[in-house]
Design an enzyme around this catalytic site. Structure first.
Site, PDB file in Angstrom:
ATOM      1  N   ASP A  34      -4.526  72.243  21.677  1.00  0.00           N
ATOM      2  CA  ASP A  34      -5.639  72.925  21.019  1.00  0.00           C
ATOM      3  C   ASP A  34      -5.961  72.338  19.647  1.00  0.00           C
ATOM      4  O   ASP A  34      -5.057  71.868  18.939  1.00  0.00           O
ATOM      5  CB  ASP A  34      -5.300  74.404  20.814  1.00  0.00           C
ATOM      6  CG  ASP A  34      -5.292  75.199  22.106  1.00  0.00           C
ATOM      7  OD1 ASP A  34      -5.477  74.598  23.176  1.00  0.00           O
ATOM      8  OD2 ASP A  34      -5.087  76.427  22.031  1.00  0.00           O
ATOM      9  N   ASP A  35      -7.228  72.421  19.308  1.00  0.00           N
ATOM     10  CA  ASP A  35      -7.749  72.223  17.940  1.00  0.00           C
ATOM     11  C   ASP A  35      -8.140  70.796  17.580  1.00  0.00           C
ATOM     12  O   ASP A  35      -8.599  70.558  16.464  1.00  0.00           O
ATOM     13  CB  ASP A  35      -6.785  72.742  16.861  1.00  0.00           C
ATOM     14  CG  ASP A  35      -6.481  74.222  17.004  1.00  0.00           C
ATOM     15  OD1 ASP A  35      -7.171  74.898  17.793  1.00  0.00           O
ATOM     16  OD2 ASP A  35      -5.555  74.703  16.331  1.00  0.00           O
ATOM     17  N   HIS A  85     -13.385  74.869  22.688  1.00  0.00           N
ATOM     18  CA  HIS A  85     -12.544  75.747  21.859  1.00  0.00           C
ATOM     19  C   HIS A  85     -13.358  76.291  20.677  1.00  0.00           C
ATOM     20  O   HIS A  85     -12.800  76.546  19.621  1.00  0.00           O
ATOM     21  CB  HIS A  85     -11.330  74.938  21.379  1.00  0.00           C
ATOM     22  CG  HIS A  85     -10.147  75.749  20.927  1.00  0.00           C
ATOM     23  ND1 HIS A  85      -9.640  76.812  21.640  1.00  0.00           N
ATOM     24  CD2 HIS A  85      -9.349  75.634  19.824  1.00  0.00           C
ATOM     25  CE1 HIS A  85      -8.587  77.311  21.005  1.00  0.00           C
ATOM     26  NE2 HIS A  85      -8.395  76.619  19.896  1.00  0.00           N
ATOM     27  N   HIS A  89     -13.727  77.022  15.440  1.00  0.00           N
ATOM     28  CA  HIS A  89     -12.463  77.762  15.592  1.00  0.00           C
ATOM     29  C   HIS A  89     -12.637  79.224  15.160  1.00  0.00           C
ATOM     30  O   HIS A  89     -11.888  79.748  14.335  1.00  0.00           O
ATOM     31  CB  HIS A  89     -11.335  77.099  14.789  1.00  0.00           C
ATOM     32  CG  HIS A  89      -9.969  77.424  15.332  1.00  0.00           C
ATOM     33  ND1 HIS A  89      -9.145  78.372  14.757  1.00  0.00           N
ATOM     34  CD2 HIS A  89      -9.279  76.931  16.387  1.00  0.00           C
ATOM     35  CE1 HIS A  89      -8.000  78.435  15.442  1.00  0.00           C
ATOM     36  NE2 HIS A  89      -8.067  77.577  16.436  1.00  0.00           N
ATOM     37  N   HIS A 176      -0.400  71.990  19.857  1.00  0.00           N
ATOM     38  CA  HIS A 176      -1.578  71.818  19.001  1.00  0.00           C
ATOM     39  C   HIS A 176      -1.636  70.404  18.439  1.00  0.00           C
ATOM     40  O   HIS A 176      -0.639  69.919  17.877  1.00  0.00           O
ATOM     41  CB  HIS A 176      -1.545  72.820  17.833  1.00  0.00           C
ATOM     42  CG  HIS A 176      -1.720  74.240  18.277  1.00  0.00           C
ATOM     43  ND1 HIS A 176      -0.694  74.973  18.834  1.00  0.00           N
ATOM     44  CD2 HIS A 176      -2.816  75.053  18.254  1.00  0.00           C
ATOM     45  CE1 HIS A 176      -1.146  76.184  19.131  1.00  0.00           C
ATOM     46  NE2 HIS A 176      -2.428  76.255  18.798  1.00  0.00           N
TER      47      HIS A 176
END
Length: 208
Positions: A34-35, A85, A89, A176
């Site tokens: 993620d991210d 995503h 965020h 992440h």
């Protein structure tokens, strides 16, 4: 900071329209990140995936794709899957549905995928409904194991233990590719992948 590294059954039941894990019929786990894209962490992950002949799924933030388009393109070229995503965020529990969905659709301009993961795992049922209405075949992908590499109060070995003791065939595992997680990711991911290799577990991308 409170969080659960193993998703409880009751949460899966409440959000039953989301994907928390995949079929346990094969000896396979699903590594997700993620991210990103991130200039250091994402290439590191891609190199490891190549080394282990594994595939992963990258849930990308739209603004990071805009900033690092060449890294995003490398993810695709090397056969991994990507997911939306949001663009910035955003937290679904703290954002009105219209603004939240607008942010998701802004990211969709740069991330062509029907996979979506809400930041922090926080999303309302109405937001889910709206996203599924707007994105054909949308799949809200959560997880059943958190490495907790985002937690600056633990070390990389704790992240390894979180994954190896709580994963099973079909598990969707979260790491992440971010600055905050980098120190723990760099330590934990190679050890986790070596563990799965020795156990005869495949590492695949969440199918689009």
């Amino acid at each position: 900071m409170f969080y659960l590294t193993k998703t409880p059954a009751i949460l899966k039941a409440i959000y039953k329209s989301c994907t928390w894990s995949l079929s346990p019929a094969r000896p396979v786990v699903y590594l997700t990140f993620d991210d990103g894209p991130h200039p250091t962490a994402t290439p590191f992950i891609l190199d490891l995936l190549k080394q282990y002949n594994a595939k992963g799924t990258f849930f990308c933030i739209g603004k990071n794709v805009v900033e690092y388009p060449e890294i995003y393109q490398r993810i695709l070229e090397e056969g991994h899957t990507t997911g939306n995503h949001t663009h910035n965020h955003v937290n679904g529990w703290k954002t009105g549905t219209d603004k939240y969905v607008e942010n998701v659709m802004e990211a969709r301009q740069f991330i062509n995928s029907n996979l979506f993961r809400p930041p922090y795992g926080r999303i309302t049922p109405f937001q889910i409904k709206q996203i599924k209405n707007l994105i054909p075949g949308a799949q809200i992908v959560m997880w059943d194991v958190l490495s907790a590499d985002f937690d600056t109060e633990i070390n990389g070995e704790a992240c390894v233990q979180n994954v190896v003791f709580k994963s099973k065939p079909g598990s969707i595992i979260v790491f992440h590719d971010s600055t905050k997680a980098w120190e723990r990711l760099e330590y934990a991911l190679p050890r986790v992948m070596e563990y799965f290799k020795k156990k005869g577990m495949g590492m695949e991308a969440v199918p689009v």
